[in-house]
Design an enzyme around this catalytic site. Sequence first.
Site: not given
Length: 1264
Positions: A352, A642, A644, A681, A683, A716, A1074, A1128
């Site tokens: 005090h 590659s 995707l 994600d 792709a 990303i 072919t 052919s």
Amino acid sequence: MSSSPSPFGQNEWLVEEMYRKFREDPSSVDPSWHEFLVDYNPEPTTDSSASENGQQTRTAAPKAPPEPAPAPAPKSQDSKSQAPKQDSKPQESKPQAKAKPAESKSSTKPADAKSEKSGKSGTNGAAKPAAQPADDSDQNQVLRGAAAAVAKNMSASLDVPTATSVRAIPAKLMIDNRVVINNHLKRTRGGKISFTHLIGYAIVAAVKKFPNMNRHFAEVDGKPNAVTPAHTNLGLAIDLQGKDGNRQLVVAAIKKADTMRFGQFIAAYEDIVRRARDGKLTAEDFSGVTISLTNPGTIGTVHSVPRLMRGQGAIIGVGAMEYPAEFQGASEERIADLGIGKLITLTSTYDHRIIQGAESGDFLRTVHQLLLSDDFFDEIFRELGIPYEPVRWRTDNPDSIEDKNARVIELIAAYRNRGHLMADIDPLRLDSNRFRSHPDLDVLTHGLTLWDLDREFKVNGFAGAERKKLRDVLAVLRDAYCRHIGVEYTHILEPEQQQWLQERIEGKHEKPTVAQQKYILSRLNAAEAFETFLQTKYVGQKRFSLEGAETVIPAMDAVIDQCAEHALDEVVIGMPHRGRLNVLANIVGKPYSQIFSEFEGNLNPSQAHGSGDVKYHLGSSGTYLQMFGDNDITVSLTANPSHLEAVDPVMEGLVRAKQDLLDKGDTEDGYTVVPLMLHGDAAFAGQGVVAETLNLALLRGYRTGGTIHLIVNNQIGFTTSPAAAKSSEYCTDVAKMIGAPIFHVNGDDPEAAVWVSRLAVDFRQKFKKDVVIDLLCYRRRGHNEGDDPSMTQPSMYDVIDTKRGVRKSYTEALIGRGDISMKEAEDALRDYQGQLEQVFNEVRELEKHEIEPSESVEADQQIPAKLATAVDKSLLARIGDAHLAVPEGFTVHPRVKPVLEKRREMAYEGKVDWAFAELLALGTMISEGKLVRLSGQDTRRGTFTQRHSVVIDRKTGKEFTPLQLLATDSDGNPTGGKFLVYDSPLSEFAAVGFEYGYSVGNPDAMVLWEAQFGDFINGAQSIIDEFISSGEAKWGQLSDVVLLLPHGHEGQGPDHTSGRIERFLQLWAEGSMTIALPSTPANYFHLLRRHSLDGIQRPLIVFTPKSMLRNKAAVSDIRDFTEQKFRSVLEEPTYTDGDGDRNKVTRILLTSGKIYYELVARKNKESRDDVAIVRIEQLAPLPKRRLAETLDKYPNVDEKFWVQEEPANQGAWPTFGLTLPEMLPDHFTGIKRISRRAMSAPSSGSSKVHAVEQQEILDEAFAP
């Protein structure tokens, strides 16, 4: 009596004890005490306080403490406090006795609770009485050590003029938020937060607003001073138990608490408590306390007025947490109905001389406000990484329970619909200040408050109950939908499927056993160690690592294990290159030595075929053995480019082929080959083939009984952020189109990923539908190992660079829970690393092979000589009869009936048209036991209303497939053949990819895909480039898929003209496929049969006719089917079957396709015997020998022209103009072209211009 206090206050007993031990054995004392104890000089505790045994009690005092010594509260009933354990509540501590002041020349028993019960002194050093006095006599005992210190400091505290402020604070918000906090900690890193943690942090925060509460009084040079410390050092009263069971109190300081965030404050708090209990506190920990916190509420004291020691301005006492006295006899239900909460009483006992009552009162009011403040708990939740909003302090809503019942039901529905928006699924938490929340999930939005938490409401069977407390409802909802798994399933239209998912999601999840946890850890060890090993040994080499997403491995493992648990036959994996090597090693079981050899570039020439491909595109297969079961299952990984997601439809087709081979049907026991598809994600959201492939999922001709989609969501796409990669909330939103349940999972929680993986398989088995698992993780490195992602995502990679891997965090969680020891974790990782090192060394010692140019694969497969493709006339007749063998009561459409009748006629009499020749070829294959699959847009009827392979009942819509009758022989015995004909969705990319995959999965099947128009094949260009034309050379992956591409210039415009012959010829090399442009139905028949029978697994590209389908000249005789084979090179019939004179020919027109018929018509019209027309039916491989032999039959030719409808830069000429003179210089040197001019589009958009151009071609061909 001298009673000057020790600067260490009540901690003096500990200093004495340390000194005693130091004198006996310095090594027994922590080294941090040595410097202090060397200079320590004990002094007498009192003037003359001889004990009964004549010994004198002494106390210790340091020479010159660097800071004001701690003066903790005396050990009394009101102020002594045991530092609460992290999980303790205030009322859980044991009672403590009140200490009395020491009196001159007499010794009283220290008022320690345990001492009173045991009759022993409060310290180990107190002497026993010399003699046992009579029962009614007083007992005297010298106070020593802690007891003496208590007595001395209590006496000294009387010199401090104190006053006390008292405030009752509602505790309900603190209680409810503590529940939320501790539940979160329990699920994550462990540990608990106590009420004292929260109150202590609030006190520190309040001191910042009222710094006077942190001051203390001191006399300097005889003058009164108010000392303001530089920082708030919060003293904690910690109750310690000695070896003899006696309890003592020390007060240690959290230094600079005002500079700490909540997480740092908790860490410092726990460090102090831990070191106190371990006896590791140092002298520094006791010095400099500026304000103290004591908690007598642990023994039920409502509030206390603790003693204030010198050197401090205030001591805060925490009382018991109780309901108001008048409600303590009420039932829980009554208390909840009335909205009565517990109160906690705080006292502020202050000096005090320097602090006034108003300041103390405002200080407690601020603490009160903080403990009810939104901002205070927001800060704490963010610091602890809790992604949810705290419980908010709001006034009770007086609405009726009946009204609130409906709101609770709405709240339950909201969580089922939107709970995933609040789920803690992002391991990066890039926006750490954002809480996962949504207005629909806020109880306040529904008119509910924290006062409703303990009230019961009707919940209509939710979680197996009719009534539940709101608190329990929220607990179930948040555990089900808002933790590390976010679930989307309410878009599913089938109630049964929703209910099935609800029961499992909202039910209690069983924690994995310790053995299962160790197995998950072993998978993480393998995943991380594999990547670390490659990064160390092959620095800079691209491998597209799985780092940051290692949880993929235990998730895939769980999918495969659960498939084995269901006793399924095989799991086929399709995936892009990210993490592929890890999957090959740790899921498929490809030998490490083989993977390391590929990194070394150590290829064995005897095993090399074709161009090959990079190591992260290759496929493999193996056998998975259950760890906790007795089953095994085949696992295979398909090769991929590659591009995707291009592999998606390929894998689905491959799986469907395997299922059709097993032939278990569309039953509960069917679809035992499971497609497991991994995606990225960016792709998954960005590549259209994903939606195309998903659209196949429930179609009769394409369904595989459900695909497990696992999205490796590293948030990303190369350098593209999610905001630039998708317009939807999630990358998975496209999957809602097929009603697939979607699970978003935090990749830092492998146990959650494993649980979801198993649930996904169970759902797939139950409902034969796709399931999507969105595993949110991150990419530790750049797109490849040489990339620096911080250039484009600096903030993200600031977080990633400092983030611990999932293996480490999961290991720490297991160790923290006591499931495994640190040694077990380290040993497991070390063992795996050792395996890799051993194999690596073995690979380095392998024989090195010199790198040589790759060899062609053309010679690997040769068409057998003299392959017979003709059939017996009776078989043709049987096929014709089948077209009229309609079931009894079957109503054939009036426009279709004549077609069927005409086919029977052709089977017997000849003049077979193109469409029927095709059906004859397929029908003969079916009769020989071949599975024939034909699909495409409008294929069952045919784009040009030519095929009618399936006949539809005009009245009932039932189907009749004539060729299916060929699946049994004339005696009714199965031949083993099947005819599967389907209309495909309006897709090229996925549809062609599916059929390619089907042909890989079932090499013995005849698989055909027909374009609506050949022009539309460019929609599948990626499949053509990456799989059809080069799959054998790159991966040794064999396919004999057939593409039927309607082609021809008929004035229908640039998009209904060309199958792009030039593109296929440009892609052709090494005998990769072919390419044919047949001009007669019979030759088409033999081409298809040769492809079916030659044993060569290479694609066939056929440019089929449109207008020629109904050209009366384009028909074949029966003996062309029964006696001939594929030719052919074709001459005009006038030279092969008639009396045409080859010696008269001076000009040869080489051509292919329908223009032949226009050239012949012009030649006949002008009677040009000097012109011969030779058709090259097989464009690639070019029939060099046959072509030379044919040209040699015309000895007087001096002009050779290549005639085509296509523009000069299209069709066969861009290839033939180069290769023909190279291939046959004696025959084609000087060959010239006749065609349309070079054009950027395949044709003119005007039919009239087309007609003029076509006429010019004919005029030039027959010019004099």
